[in-house]
Design a protein around this motif. Structure first.
Motif, PDB file in Angstrom:
ATOM      1  N   GLU A   5       9.314  16.054 -11.173  1.00 37.19           N
ATOM      2  CA  GLU A   5      10.490  16.855 -11.057  1.00 37.19           C
ATOM      3  C   GLU A   5      10.602  17.377  -9.698  1.00 37.19           C
ATOM      4  O   GLU A   5      11.944  17.591  -9.295  1.00 37.19           O
ATOM      5  N   ALA A   6       9.758  17.863  -9.146  1.00 40.21           N
ATOM      6  CA  ALA A   6       9.681  18.374  -7.732  1.00 40.21           C
ATOM      7  C   ALA A   6      10.175  17.651  -6.417  1.00 40.21           C
ATOM      8  O   ALA A   6      10.651  17.844  -5.572  1.00 40.21           O
ATOM      9  N   THR A   7       9.870  16.326  -6.999  1.00 38.48           N
ATOM     10  CA  THR A   7      10.285  15.131  -5.443  1.00 38.48           C
ATOM     11  C   THR A   7      11.448  14.374  -5.818  1.00 38.48           C
ATOM     12  O   THR A   7      11.606  13.337  -5.258  1.00 38.48           O
ATOM     13  N   GLN A   8      12.090  14.592  -7.389  1.00 38.19           N
ATOM     14  CA  GLN A   8      13.061  13.519  -7.616  1.00 38.19           C
ATOM     15  C   GLN A   8      14.109  13.408  -6.545  1.00 38.19           C
ATOM     16  O   GLN A   8      14.262  12.009  -6.223  1.00 38.19           O
ATOM     17  N   GLU A   9      14.416  14.497  -5.869  1.00 31.72           N
ATOM     18  CA  GLU A   9      15.609  14.281  -4.831  1.00 31.72           C
ATOM     19  C   GLU A   9      15.175  13.654  -3.758  1.00 31.72           C
ATOM     20  O   GLU A   9      15.710  12.511  -2.848  1.00 31.72           O
ATOM     21  N   GLN A  10      13.709  13.780  -3.073  1.00 33.66           N
ATOM     22  CA  GLN A  10      13.187  13.204  -1.956  1.00 33.66           C
ATOM     23  C   GLN A  10      13.152  11.797  -2.302  1.00 33.66           C
ATOM     24  O   GLN A  10      13.150  10.884  -1.594  1.00 33.66           O
ATOM     25  N   GLU A  16       0.970  -1.232  -0.021  1.00 34.27           N
ATOM     26  CA  GLU A  16       0.021  -0.009  -0.038  1.00 34.27           C
ATOM     27  C   GLU A  16       0.819   1.265   0.068  1.00 34.27           C
ATOM     28  O   GLU A  16       0.543   2.401  -0.678  1.00 34.27           O
ATOM     29  N   LEU A  17       2.071   1.145   0.870  1.00 36.18           N
ATOM     30  CA  LEU A  17       2.802   2.320   0.749  1.00 36.18           C
ATOM     31  C   LEU A  17       3.559   2.606  -0.318  1.00 36.18           C
ATOM     32  O   LEU A  17       3.821   3.605  -0.973  1.00 36.18           O
ATOM     33  N   LYS A  18       3.865   1.544  -1.145  1.00 38.37           N
ATOM     34  CA  LYS A  18       4.606   1.617  -2.436  1.00 38.37           C
ATOM     35  C   LYS A  18       3.769   2.312  -3.266  1.00 38.37           C
ATOM     36  O   LYS A  18       3.998   3.048  -4.234  1.00 38.37           O
ATOM     37  N   THR A  19       2.358   1.836  -3.344  1.00 42.26           N
ATOM     38  CA  THR A  19       1.437   2.419  -4.405  1.00 42.26           C
ATOM     39  C   THR A  19       1.332   3.991  -4.058  1.00 42.26           C
ATOM     40  O   THR A  19       1.274   4.748  -5.232  1.00 42.26           O
ATOM     41  N   LEU A  20       1.070   4.140  -2.670  1.00 42.87           N
ATOM     42  CA  LEU A  20       0.838   5.621  -2.618  1.00 42.87           C
ATOM     43  C   LEU A  20       2.065   6.426  -3.023  1.00 42.87           C
ATOM     44  O   LEU A  20       1.959   7.569  -3.643  1.00 42.87           O
ATOM     45  N   GLU A  21       3.230   5.872  -2.876  1.00 49.17           N
ATOM     46  CA  GLU A  21       4.667   6.623  -3.362  1.00 49.17           C
ATOM     47  C   GLU A  21       4.632   6.643  -4.566  1.00 49.17           C
ATOM     48  O   GLU A  21       5.068   7.898  -5.133  1.00 49.17           O
ATOM     49  N   LEU A  22       4.228   5.812  -5.524  1.00 51.95           N
ATOM     50  CA  LEU A  22       4.168   5.732  -6.887  1.00 51.95           C
ATOM     51  C   LEU A  22       3.384   6.847  -7.354  1.00 51.95           C
ATOM     52  O   LEU A  22       3.588   7.764  -8.313  1.00 51.95           O
ATOM     53  N   GLN A  23       1.984   6.886  -6.861  1.00 49.10           N
ATOM     54  CA  GLN A  23       0.973   7.882  -7.191  1.00 49.10           C
ATOM     55  C   GLN A  23       1.547   9.471  -7.050  1.00 49.10           C
ATOM     56  O   GLN A  23       1.297  10.135  -8.009  1.00 49.10           O
TER      57      GLN A  23
END
Length: 196
Positions: free
Chosen positions: A87-92, A73-80
Protein backbone atom coordinates in the motif's frame (compact mmCIF):
# COMPACT_ATOMS: atom_id res chain seq x y z
CA UNK A 1 39.22 -33.87 -38.11
CA UNK A 2 37.25 -33.28 -34.91
CA UNK A 3 35.71 -36.77 -35.06
CA UNK A 4 39.19 -38.35 -35.25
CA UNK A 5 40.40 -36.34 -32.26
CA UNK A 6 37.32 -37.20 -30.17
CA UNK A 7 36.30 -40.70 -31.35
CA UNK A 8 34.13 -41.35 -28.28
CA UNK A 9 31.88 -38.37 -29.01
CA UNK A 10 29.10 -40.09 -30.94
CA UNK A 11 27.16 -36.86 -31.48
CA UNK A 12 30.03 -35.39 -33.53
CA UNK A 13 30.17 -38.51 -35.67
CA UNK A 14 26.38 -38.64 -36.11
CA UNK A 15 26.33 -35.01 -37.21
CA UNK A 16 29.38 -35.53 -39.49
CA UNK A 17 31.19 -32.59 -37.89
CA UNK A 18 34.58 -31.71 -39.41
CA UNK A 19 35.44 -28.53 -37.49
CA UNK A 20 34.75 -27.11 -34.05
CA UNK A 21 35.36 -23.68 -32.51
CA UNK A 22 34.65 -22.90 -28.88
CA UNK A 23 35.31 -19.88 -26.69
CA UNK A 24 34.51 -19.40 -22.99
CA UNK A 25 32.08 -16.67 -21.96
CA UNK A 26 33.34 -14.52 -19.06
CA UNK A 27 31.48 -12.10 -16.85
CA UNK A 28 32.96 -8.73 -15.89
CA UNK A 29 34.88 -10.31 -12.99
CA UNK A 30 36.51 -12.87 -15.32
CA UNK A 31 34.47 -15.86 -14.13
CA UNK A 32 33.54 -18.33 -16.87
CA UNK A 33 29.73 -18.31 -17.20
CA UNK A 34 29.27 -20.37 -20.35
CA UNK A 35 30.63 -21.53 -23.67
CA UNK A 36 30.03 -20.25 -27.19
CA UNK A 37 30.62 -23.06 -29.68
CA UNK A 38 30.31 -23.57 -33.40
CA UNK A 39 30.16 -26.90 -35.22
CA UNK A 40 31.13 -27.06 -38.90
CA UNK A 41 30.23 -29.75 -41.42
CA UNK A 42 33.35 -28.83 -43.39
CA UNK A 43 36.94 -27.94 -42.61
CA UNK A 44 37.35 -24.38 -41.37
CA UNK A 45 38.83 -22.47 -44.31
CA UNK A 46 39.72 -19.22 -42.54
CA UNK A 47 40.38 -20.04 -38.86
CA UNK A 48 41.58 -16.50 -38.07
CA UNK A 49 38.35 -14.89 -39.30
CA UNK A 50 36.23 -17.50 -37.48
CA UNK A 51 38.24 -16.93 -34.31
CA UNK A 52 37.92 -13.14 -34.65
CA UNK A 53 34.17 -13.49 -35.18
CA UNK A 54 33.75 -15.64 -32.08
CA UNK A 55 35.89 -13.26 -29.98
CA UNK A 56 33.83 -10.31 -31.24
CA UNK A 57 30.55 -11.90 -30.18
CA UNK A 58 31.91 -13.37 -26.92
CA UNK A 59 32.00 -9.97 -25.19
CA UNK A 60 28.54 -9.01 -26.42
CA UNK A 61 26.96 -12.31 -25.36
CA UNK A 62 28.73 -12.31 -21.98
CA UNK A 63 27.60 -8.75 -21.28
CA UNK A 64 24.01 -9.62 -22.25
CA UNK A 65 24.01 -12.70 -19.98
CA UNK A 66 25.37 -10.65 -17.09
CA UNK A 67 22.86 -7.88 -17.75
CA UNK A 68 20.01 -10.43 -17.79
CA UNK A 69 21.19 -11.88 -14.47
CA UNK A 70 21.36 -8.42 -12.94
CA UNK A 71 17.87 -7.58 -14.24
CA UNK A 72 16.54 -10.81 -12.72
CA UNK A 73 18.17 -10.02 -9.36
CA UNK A 74 16.75 -6.50 -9.44
CA UNK A 75 13.26 -7.77 -10.27
CA UNK A 76 13.41 -10.26 -7.42
CA UNK A 77 14.49 -7.56 -4.98
CA UNK A 78 11.77 -5.18 -6.19
CA UNK A 79 9.08 -7.87 -5.76
CA UNK A 80 10.17 -8.63 -2.19
CA UNK A 81 10.08 -4.95 -1.25
CA UNK A 82 6.70 -4.49 -2.96
CA UNK A 83 5.14 -7.39 -1.05
CA UNK A 84 6.31 -6.07 2.32
CA UNK A 85 4.86 -2.59 1.81
CA UNK A 86 2.33 -2.82 -1.02
CA UNK A 87 0.00 0.00 0.00
CA UNK A 88 2.78 2.46 0.84
CA UNK A 89 4.73 1.87 -2.38
CA UNK A 90 1.97 1.41 -4.97
CA UNK A 91 2.53 4.79 -6.65
CA UNK A 92 6.31 4.28 -6.59
CA UNK A 93 5.92 0.87 -8.28
CA UNK A 94 3.86 2.41 -11.07
CA UNK A 95 6.64 4.93 -11.75
CA UNK A 96 9.29 2.20 -11.59
CA UNK A 97 7.34 0.10 -14.09
CA UNK A 98 7.20 3.05 -16.46
CA UNK A 99 10.99 3.42 -16.18
CA UNK A 100 11.50 -0.34 -16.57
CA UNK A 101 9.30 -0.32 -19.69
CA UNK A 102 11.34 2.55 -21.03
CA UNK A 103 14.53 0.60 -20.24
CA UNK A 104 13.23 -2.48 -22.06
CA UNK A 105 12.21 -0.33 -24.99
CA UNK A 106 15.63 1.31 -25.11
CA UNK A 107 17.35 -2.08 -24.81
CA UNK A 108 15.17 -3.46 -27.61
CA UNK A 109 15.90 -0.47 -29.84
CA UNK A 110 19.62 -0.74 -29.08
CA UNK A 111 19.57 -4.46 -29.89
CA UNK A 112 17.70 -3.92 -33.17
CA UNK A 113 20.19 -1.24 -34.24
CA UNK A 114 23.28 -3.05 -32.93
CA UNK A 115 22.55 -6.18 -34.95
CA UNK A 116 23.03 -4.64 -38.42
CA UNK A 117 25.80 -2.39 -37.10
CA UNK A 118 27.68 -5.44 -35.77
CA UNK A 119 27.41 -7.13 -39.16
CA UNK A 120 28.65 -3.94 -40.84
CA UNK A 121 31.61 -3.73 -38.43
CA UNK A 122 32.50 -7.36 -39.07
CA UNK A 123 32.18 -6.89 -42.84
CA UNK A 124 34.37 -3.78 -42.60
CA UNK A 125 37.04 -5.83 -40.82
CA UNK A 126 36.92 -8.37 -43.67
CA UNK A 127 37.08 -5.53 -46.18
CA UNK A 128 40.15 -4.00 -44.50
CA UNK A 129 41.84 -7.41 -44.37
CA UNK A 130 41.20 -8.04 -48.07
CA UNK A 131 42.46 -4.58 -49.04
CA UNK A 132 45.61 -5.07 -46.94
CA UNK A 133 46.27 -8.48 -48.52
CA UNK A 134 45.64 -7.08 -52.00
CA UNK A 135 47.97 -4.15 -51.37
CA UNK A 136 50.65 -6.40 -49.89
CA UNK A 137 50.48 -8.80 -52.86
CA UNK A 138 50.58 -5.90 -55.29
CA UNK A 139 53.55 -4.23 -53.56
CA UNK A 140 55.50 -7.49 -53.39
CA UNK A 141 54.64 -8.20 -57.03
CA UNK A 142 53.15 -11.58 -56.11
CA UNK A 143 49.59 -10.69 -57.10
CA UNK A 144 48.05 -13.34 -59.35
CA UNK A 145 44.92 -13.02 -61.44
CA UNK A 146 43.24 -15.66 -59.25
CA UNK A 147 44.12 -13.77 -56.04
CA UNK A 148 42.95 -10.48 -57.58
CA UNK A 149 39.57 -12.07 -58.40
CA UNK A 150 39.34 -13.50 -54.88
CA UNK A 151 40.16 -10.17 -53.20
CA UNK A 152 37.76 -8.27 -55.48
CA UNK A 153 35.00 -10.77 -54.67
CA UNK A 154 35.63 -10.45 -50.92
CA UNK A 155 35.72 -6.65 -51.15
CA UNK A 156 32.48 -6.54 -53.17
CA UNK A 157 30.70 -8.89 -50.76
CA UNK A 158 31.88 -6.97 -47.68
CA UNK A 159 30.96 -3.66 -49.28
CA UNK A 160 27.48 -4.96 -50.09
CA UNK A 161 27.01 -6.20 -46.50
CA UNK A 162 28.16 -2.87 -45.09
CA UNK A 163 25.86 -0.91 -47.38
CA UNK A 164 22.81 -3.09 -46.68
CA UNK A 165 23.30 -3.14 -42.89
CA UNK A 166 23.98 0.58 -42.60
CA UNK A 167 20.84 1.24 -44.66
CA UNK A 168 18.94 -1.15 -42.39
CA UNK A 169 20.21 0.72 -39.31
CA UNK A 170 19.15 4.06 -40.79
CA UNK A 171 15.73 2.60 -41.66
CA UNK A 172 15.31 1.31 -38.10
CA UNK A 173 16.18 4.71 -36.64
CA UNK A 174 13.72 6.38 -39.01
CA UNK A 175 10.98 3.88 -38.04
CA UNK A 176 11.62 4.40 -34.33
CA UNK A 177 11.52 8.18 -34.78
CA UNK A 178 8.24 7.86 -36.71
CA UNK A 179 6.71 5.73 -33.97
CA UNK A 180 7.87 8.26 -31.37
CA UNK A 181 6.38 11.22 -33.24
CA UNK A 182 3.12 9.34 -33.84
CA UNK A 183 2.72 8.77 -30.09
CA UNK A 184 2.40 12.53 -29.58
CA UNK A 185 -0.45 12.75 -32.09
CA UNK A 186 -3.95 11.95 -30.76
CA UNK A 187 -5.25 11.15 -34.25
CA UNK A 188 -6.42 7.55 -34.76
CA UNK A 189 -4.61 5.82 -37.65
CA UNK A 190 -4.70 2.39 -39.26
CA UNK A 191 -1.36 0.59 -39.53
CA UNK A 192 -0.14 -2.61 -41.16
CA UNK A 193 1.10 -4.72 -38.21
CA UNK A 194 2.94 -7.09 -40.54
CA UNK A 195 5.01 -4.20 -41.89
CA UNK A 196 5.89 -3.00 -38.37
Amino acid sequence: NVCAKYPEDQLLADMNIKGYVGIPLHDSSGTVVGLLAGLFEHSIQDPEMVSDTFQFFEGRISAELERNNMVQELKTLELQEALSSLEATQEQMIEQEKLASLGRLVAGVAHEINTPLSVAILANSTLESSVNLLSSSFNSETLTKQNLKKYCSQIAEASSLISYNLSRSAELVMNFKQISSEQINDEVKSIDLHQW
